[in-house]
Design an enzyme around this catalytic site. Sequence first.
Site, PDB file in Angstrom:
ATOM      1  N   THR A  60       1.759   1.078 -10.467  1.00  0.00           N
ATOM      2  CA  THR A  60       2.486   0.218 -11.393  1.00  0.00           C
ATOM      3  C   THR A  60       3.507   0.996 -12.227  1.00  0.00           C
ATOM      4  O   THR A  60       4.556   0.468 -12.590  1.00  0.00           O
ATOM      5  CB  THR A  60       1.471  -0.520 -12.296  1.00  0.00           C
ATOM      6  OG1 THR A  60       0.599  -1.261 -11.423  1.00  0.00           O
ATOM      7  CG2 THR A  60       2.135  -1.474 -13.252  1.00  0.00           C
TER       8      THR A  60
ATOM      9  N   CYS B 103      -8.232  -5.473  -0.574  1.00  0.00           N
ATOM     10  CA  CYS B 103      -7.226  -6.318  -1.216  1.00  0.00           C
ATOM     11  C   CYS B 103      -7.896  -7.559  -1.788  1.00  0.00           C
ATOM     12  O   CYS B 103      -8.546  -8.305  -1.060  1.00  0.00           O
ATOM     13  CB  CYS B 103      -6.123  -6.734  -0.252  1.00  0.00           C
ATOM     14  SG  CYS B 103      -4.903  -7.784  -1.074  1.00  0.00           S
TER      15      CYS B 103
ATOM     16  N   ASN C 131      -6.885  -0.425   4.040  1.00  0.00           N
ATOM     17  CA  ASN C 131      -7.056  -1.249   2.842  1.00  0.00           C
ATOM     18  C   ASN C 131      -8.131  -2.280   3.130  1.00  0.00           C
ATOM     19  O   ASN C 131      -7.873  -3.309   3.748  1.00  0.00           O
ATOM     20  CB  ASN C 131      -5.708  -1.921   2.514  1.00  0.00           C
ATOM     21  CG  ASN C 131      -5.799  -2.844   1.316  1.00  0.00           C
ATOM     22  OD1 ASN C 131      -6.841  -2.939   0.663  1.00  0.00           O
ATOM     23  ND2 ASN C 131      -4.706  -3.530   1.027  1.00  0.00           N
TER      24      ASN C 131
ATOM     25  N   LYS D  31      -9.510   2.983   1.339  1.00  0.00           N
ATOM     26  CA  LYS D  31      -9.196   2.564  -0.033  1.00  0.00           C
ATOM     27  C   LYS D  31     -10.248   1.580  -0.532  1.00  0.00           C
ATOM     28  O   LYS D  31     -10.503   0.549   0.090  1.00  0.00           O
ATOM     29  CB  LYS D  31      -7.807   1.927  -0.097  1.00  0.00           C
ATOM     30  CG  LYS D  31      -7.376   1.631  -1.527  1.00  0.00           C
ATOM     31  CD  LYS D  31      -5.871   1.502  -1.618  1.00  0.00           C
ATOM     32  CE  LYS D  31      -5.416   1.183  -3.020  1.00  0.00           C
ATOM     33  NZ  LYS D  31      -3.941   1.068  -3.087  1.00  0.00           N
TER      34      LYS D  31
ATOM     35  N   ASN E 221      -1.412  -9.261 -10.156  1.00  0.00           N
ATOM     36  CA  ASN E 221      -0.598  -9.691  -9.027  1.00  0.00           C
ATOM     37  C   ASN E 221      -1.448 -10.400  -7.996  1.00  0.00           C
ATOM     38  O   ASN E 221      -2.634 -10.107  -7.841  1.00  0.00           O
ATOM     39  CB  ASN E 221       0.132  -8.494  -8.400  1.00  0.00           C
ATOM     40  CG  ASN E 221      -0.701  -7.792  -7.346  1.00  0.00           C
ATOM     41  OD1 ASN E 221      -0.842  -8.275  -6.219  1.00  0.00           O
ATOM     42  ND2 ASN E 221      -1.287  -6.663  -7.706  1.00  0.00           N
TER      43      ASN E 221
ATOM     44  N   ASN F  99      -0.516   2.165   5.634  1.00  0.00           N
ATOM     45  CA  ASN F  99      -1.668   1.469   5.073  1.00  0.00           C
ATOM     46  C   ASN F  99      -1.827   0.165   5.834  1.00  0.00           C
ATOM     47  O   ASN F  99      -0.858  -0.577   6.007  1.00  0.00           O
ATOM     48  CB  ASN F  99      -1.413   1.216   3.572  1.00  0.00           C
ATOM     49  CG  ASN F  99      -2.528   0.429   2.907  1.00  0.00           C
ATOM     50  OD1 ASN F  99      -2.795  -0.718   3.280  1.00  0.00           O
ATOM     51  ND2 ASN F  99      -3.170   1.024   1.930  1.00  0.00           N
TER      52      ASN F  99
ATOM     53  N   GLY G 283      -0.501 -11.201  -1.962  1.00  0.00           N
ATOM     54  CA  GLY G 283      -1.086 -11.708  -0.717  1.00  0.00           C
ATOM     55  C   GLY G 283      -0.609 -10.953   0.510  1.00  0.00           C
ATOM     56  O   GLY G 283      -0.485 -11.518   1.604  1.00  0.00           O
TER      57      GLY G 283
ATOM     58  N   LYS H 189       3.557   0.272   1.960  1.00  0.00           N
ATOM     59  CA  LYS H 189       2.904  -0.995   1.653  1.00  0.00           C
ATOM     60  C   LYS H 189       2.074  -1.451   2.850  1.00  0.00           C
ATOM     61  O   LYS H 189       2.419  -1.198   3.998  1.00  0.00           O
ATOM     62  CB  LYS H 189       3.981  -2.046   1.327  1.00  0.00           C
ATOM     63  CG  LYS H 189       3.424  -3.419   0.985  1.00  0.00           C
ATOM     64  CD  LYS H 189       4.500  -4.325   0.391  1.00  0.00           C
ATOM     65  CE  LYS H 189       4.050  -5.789   0.350  1.00  0.00           C
ATOM     66  NZ  LYS H 189       2.825  -6.023  -0.425  1.00  0.00           N
TER      67      LYS H 189
END
Lengths: 274, 302
Positions: free
Chosen positions: B266, B131, B128, B165, B71, B101, B74, B47
């Site tokens: 997911t 987001c 990332n 990403k 989702n 990440n 945050g 994560k």
Amino acid sequence: MRTKNFSVKKEIIENTKVSSDCYRMTFESKEIAGQARPGQFLHIRCTESYDPLLRRPISVYSIENNIIEILYKVIGRGTGLLSKKTSGDTIDVLGPLGSGFDYQLVSNCQLPILVGGGIGIAPLYFLAQRLVEQCSNVTVLIGADTKRSILCIDELEKLDCKVKVSTDDGSFGLHGTVVDLLRKELNSKLKVFVCGPVPMLKQVNQLVSKYNVSSQVSLERQMACGVGACMGCAIKTQKLKLKRQNSKGKTQNYKRVCKDGPVFDIKEIVWEEM
Amino acid sequence: MSKLSLGVDIAGIKMKNPIMTASGTFGYGLEYSQLIDIKKFGAIVAKTITLEPRIGNPQPRIVEVAGGMLNSIGLQNPGAKVFIEEKLPKLKGYRVPIIANISGSKEAEFVKLADLLKDIGLSGLEINISCPNVERAGLFAQDANLTYQLVKKVRKVTGLPLIVKLTPNVTDITLIARAAEDAGADAVSLINTLIGMSIDVQTKKPKLANVIGGLSGPAVKPVALRMVYEASKKVSIPVIGMGGIMTSDDAIEFLLAGASAVAIGTANFVNPNTCSEIIDGIKKYMEDNRFNKISDITGKLK
């Protein structure tokens, strides 16, 4: 205390309607039965299809001889589909998940009292099953909107619990709420275990904090993973590791209902944010 | 005929199969350790971590929608220090390539994190820049120039295989993918979530406290597949495909569209056995088609 958890597919033994919108389902699982503690939940897939996609967290209602029982209310499409399943169908279950109630009593000094509003009685029945093994004086307060939706009186009386009931419309027991029942019982020796809708929990919090009574609350939240990975069900709690000052100068943080809960000390929850 | 192998080499990350976890859906691996045999994954993508701990967004953070979920977590995370000192040592025990990440709101944060993470036994670094739930962190991947600048700076400080990403919330994802490649990325991964929203008609309020959130799950798969298809035609670095993969057929679609590996997100929430089932399904597909390596599938769309 950590428990093992499992991913199992089991045959449903029974799935029976017990009130206008509540059902009881049983299946056998030696794995789950050997691990589950009162207050823990199962994460159940309601359909093989992708709609609804996510599992539904449902607390363990009873365990006897490897038979797992859940008592659940039909709220939306997921639980609706669950209620349509019949004996012989397969159920896909993860569990047991989350923390349970801490129900070790300081002998004779503490009297357990279980306070359930509506379907909130479900995890409390399992707790009562285990409490009666160590204490002969277990009180259960049940709140419902009306007589027809009261759950579990007979079952709890069979366990020799002292049961008191309130209904919103006065059709059975005390005309009022389960919080009114609790108010009459309060004393500093009590150890309170509570589960129910959030407005009720807030009232219980106000009441028990006034009298400084030890209380544990079981919460419900929509969840994705159910195992603590996604942070979807996190709620605001007081005084924890990650610190951020709020306007009142207290330190707050988020805790996961699925993994750190669903049972919390009632004082830990930031109730104004619930 | 040589032996069938699911192994892939993604930018120097040697994986025994092309199945990875999608960041943010698998925590730091440990949460699922009892339900899933973590060693089965080709690689674990942890994560997102940020330099400092983040407490994340208010509740409700998730809402279920038809065929998917929104989702707005945050990027709640314990920060780099806890990741390095507590999470990573446990993750390494699984003997699976671990990819960290990272995210941040400024270039300098990414650079500092990449520097902190360079010599601690990671197999790769995913950045990332996409987001949707954090102000500004999502903006990098919506602008080819910002992507180029950021990747270039991160590239300078890390020798780890660098994966960028990407967000689907752009007009042309191939421009961003190209910018990442030009700046020195070793691979691109796509898609992050699609921004969406949901409203409770009774209360007339948004169902997410943050109003908007990221859509994931089977609902996004056609969009993700199209973007992987487009991007893989425009870059020569490997593309890691993700977005709504639930079954081995879904995964094979991504491979055929041009992905060299795929990530499961997911689906882990819905079925913890997804990874095993996909590996078995790909193996069978390869046997049926007399393929003996994943590159026999990648990009072989007719």
